[in-house]
Scaffold this motif. Sequence first.
Motif, PDB file in Angstrom:
ATOM      1  N   UNK A   1       8.679  55.975  67.148  1.00  0.00           N
ATOM      2  CA  UNK A   1       8.629  55.990  68.608  1.00  0.00           C
ATOM      3  C   UNK A   1       8.285  54.613  69.159  1.00  0.00           C
ATOM      4  N   UNK A   2       7.343  53.922  68.509  1.00  0.00           N
ATOM      5  CA  UNK A   2       6.944  52.583  68.963  1.00  0.00           C
ATOM      6  C   UNK A   2       8.092  51.587  68.749  1.00  0.00           C
ATOM      7  N   UNK A   3       8.838  51.748  67.664  1.00  0.00           N
ATOM      8  CA  UNK A   3       9.996  50.875  67.421  1.00  0.00           C
ATOM      9  C   UNK A   3      10.996  50.937  68.579  1.00  0.00           C
ATOM     10  N   UNK A   4      11.043  52.061  69.257  1.00  0.00           N
ATOM     11  CA  UNK A   4      12.010  52.259  70.342  1.00  0.00           C
ATOM     12  C   UNK A   4      11.473  51.856  71.713  1.00  0.00           C
ATOM     13  N   UNK A   5      10.229  51.369  71.789  1.00  0.00           N
ATOM     14  CA  UNK A   5       9.677  50.945  73.084  1.00  0.00           C
ATOM     15  C   UNK A   5      10.517  49.808  73.656  1.00  0.00           C
ATOM     16  N   UNK A   6      10.809  49.833  74.956  1.00  0.00           N
ATOM     17  CA  UNK A   6      11.554  48.735  75.584  1.00  0.00           C
ATOM     18  C   UNK A   6      10.649  47.525  75.843  1.00  0.00           C
ATOM     19  N   UNK A   7      11.269  46.413  76.200  1.00  0.00           N
ATOM     20  CA  UNK A   7      10.486  45.198  76.484  1.00  0.00           C
ATOM     21  C   UNK A   7      10.237  45.014  77.974  1.00  0.00           C
ATOM     22  N   UNK A   8      10.388  46.095  78.741  1.00  0.00           N
ATOM     23  CA  UNK A   8      10.071  46.083  80.172  1.00  0.00           C
ATOM     24  C   UNK A   8       9.123  47.246  80.457  1.00  0.00           C
TER      25      UNK A   8
ATOM     26  N   UNK B   1       7.485  58.378  76.624  1.00  0.00           N
ATOM     27  CA  UNK B   1       8.000  57.736  75.415  1.00  0.00           C
ATOM     28  C   UNK B   1       7.155  57.997  74.176  1.00  0.00           C
ATOM     29  N   UNK B   2       5.882  58.356  74.364  1.00  0.00           N
ATOM     30  CA  UNK B   2       4.984  58.458  73.198  1.00  0.00           C
ATOM     31  C   UNK B   2       4.081  59.686  73.263  1.00  0.00           C
ATOM     32  N   UNK B   3       3.281  59.784  74.324  1.00  0.00           N
ATOM     33  CA  UNK B   3       2.265  60.842  74.382  1.00  0.00           C
ATOM     34  C   UNK B   3       2.869  62.248  74.351  1.00  0.00           C
ATOM     35  N   UNK B   4       4.039  62.414  74.962  1.00  0.00           N
ATOM     36  CA  UNK B   4       4.709  63.709  74.941  1.00  0.00           C
ATOM     37  C   UNK B   4       5.441  63.942  73.632  1.00  0.00           C
ATOM     38  N   UNK B   5       6.085  62.905  73.120  1.00  0.00           N
ATOM     39  CA  UNK B   5       6.943  63.066  71.944  1.00  0.00           C
ATOM     40  C   UNK B   5       6.146  63.406  70.685  1.00  0.00           C
ATOM     41  N   UNK B   6       4.979  62.802  70.516  1.00  0.00           N
ATOM     42  CA  UNK B   6       4.188  63.050  69.302  1.00  0.00           C
ATOM     43  C   UNK B   6       3.881  64.540  69.138  1.00  0.00           C
ATOM     44  N   UNK B   7       3.266  65.206  70.119  1.00  0.00           N
ATOM     45  CA  UNK B   7       2.933  66.623  69.901  1.00  0.00           C
ATOM     46  C   UNK B   7       4.129  67.558  69.902  1.00  0.00           C
ATOM     47  N   UNK B   8       5.138  67.319  70.755  1.00  0.00           N
ATOM     48  CA  UNK B   8       6.229  68.288  70.822  1.00  0.00           C
ATOM     49  C   UNK B   8       7.104  68.212  69.569  1.00  0.00           C
ATOM     50  N   UNK B   9       7.353  67.019  69.047  1.00  0.00           N
ATOM     51  CA  UNK B   9       8.132  66.903  67.806  1.00  0.00           C
ATOM     52  C   UNK B   9       7.332  67.450  66.630  1.00  0.00           C
TER      53      UNK B   9
ATOM     54  N   UNK C   1      -4.741  54.920  66.799  1.00  0.00           N
ATOM     55  CA  UNK C   1      -4.848  53.665  66.042  1.00  0.00           C
ATOM     56  C   UNK C   1      -3.498  52.989  65.815  1.00  0.00           C
ATOM     57  N   UNK C   2      -2.456  53.779  65.531  1.00  0.00           N
ATOM     58  CA  UNK C   2      -1.142  53.180  65.304  1.00  0.00           C
ATOM     59  C   UNK C   2      -0.641  52.514  66.585  1.00  0.00           C
ATOM     60  N   UNK C   3      -0.807  53.185  67.724  1.00  0.00           N
ATOM     61  CA  UNK C   3      -0.361  52.627  68.996  1.00  0.00           C
ATOM     62  C   UNK C   3      -1.027  51.290  69.284  1.00  0.00           C
ATOM     63  N   UNK C   4      -2.343  51.210  69.166  1.00  0.00           N
ATOM     64  CA  UNK C   4      -3.045  49.983  69.533  1.00  0.00           C
ATOM     65  C   UNK C   4      -2.927  48.905  68.462  1.00  0.00           C
TER      66      UNK C   4
END
Length: 393
Positions: free
Chosen positions: A121-128, A135-143, A360-363
Amino acid sequence: MQILSQSPTDPGFVQNPYPFYAAARAQGQLHRWQDYGMVAAFGHAAVHMLLRDRRFGRELPKEMQQDGPAHLAPFLATEAHSMLDAEPPRHTRLRKLVMRAFTSRGIAALQPGLETLCHQLIDAFPDHPFDLLEAYCTQVPVITICRLLGVPTDMAPQLLDWSHRMVAMYQAARTEATEHAAAAAAQAFTDFLRGYIDARRDDPRDDLITRLIAAEEEGETLSTDELIGTCILLLNAGHEATVHSLGNGVKTMLQQGWQAEWLAPEGIERLVEEILRYDPPLHMFTRYAYEEAEVFGHIFQRGEQVALLLAAANRDPAMLEDPERFDPTRPAKVNKSFGGGLHFCVGAPLARLEMQIALPILFERCPELKLAAAPQYANTYHFHGLTRLMVTV
């Protein structure tokens, strides 16, 4: 007992309900919240006791139960088979069967996949600037829930849509349109799960649905309706709680200035518990009195409803020093964010694991993570979560 007036949809309250909680708590444990038409417990002592007092429960006394409106039938059918609103002996049977399938070993087995998912998910973060909630907080638990249940992960957006429409039924801003949307979602979700469960009966896999089908306790198994109710509860409750625990937590950390030691292996448990205590995703849980019962000077009558203000209890100075301060260095201490007693959240270990991995992975991957816009909470009380979390990396 004081009579308090505070609209749960007032914009100021929605953005920050904590001053109202503090003022109420300073005047006593219990007050009548006029806008809800019921007594509410604001103090830690009262909330703690009511969560465990067997004179109170989630199920409406039988003589007070009535058929709901016809347009809500599909939604009410899922509720009728959920252990969330069941009491012993039905709750005891359902929870034992679910716990046979929802094991700590099964939850721990999700860790490697969770770590990989976070990095992807972090690999797909945009640069804007982008919405971290989506992009992250929702995707982690639902997937993760999809993987746990054994449902294809490409179903995640559809499951999320059904979940949002059903969970909206518990919000103070609920309308008739909300009810129709929830009923349609409940019907669609039920139809999907019924077919999926039938397929798993014929083709067992290593997933939670298969384990729920196989679970047995003293010759008892879950009916198809109970399986459906359990799967819907696990998605709706688990998704809603973890999404907003992550979102609220990241928001707080960015606003207050996070420290690397909070996210270290020896500090992450304390950080997660402090996030859950300080700004939890669920603020209110209700109970019904099953007999005449005196609690902190108020005599409840059978059938009388009481609101337990979990978030208010978490900030009670009687149980914690300087509770209005966010301090992840505090010793980890169980809070009221997952309830307590018979109805303590079944998914709490999974929610904690997701947070202990995702934060921890996010930060670590995004040390320059910053807010790109002022966060706003949604008008969804008694839930407390952000509309979005705009950030830059």
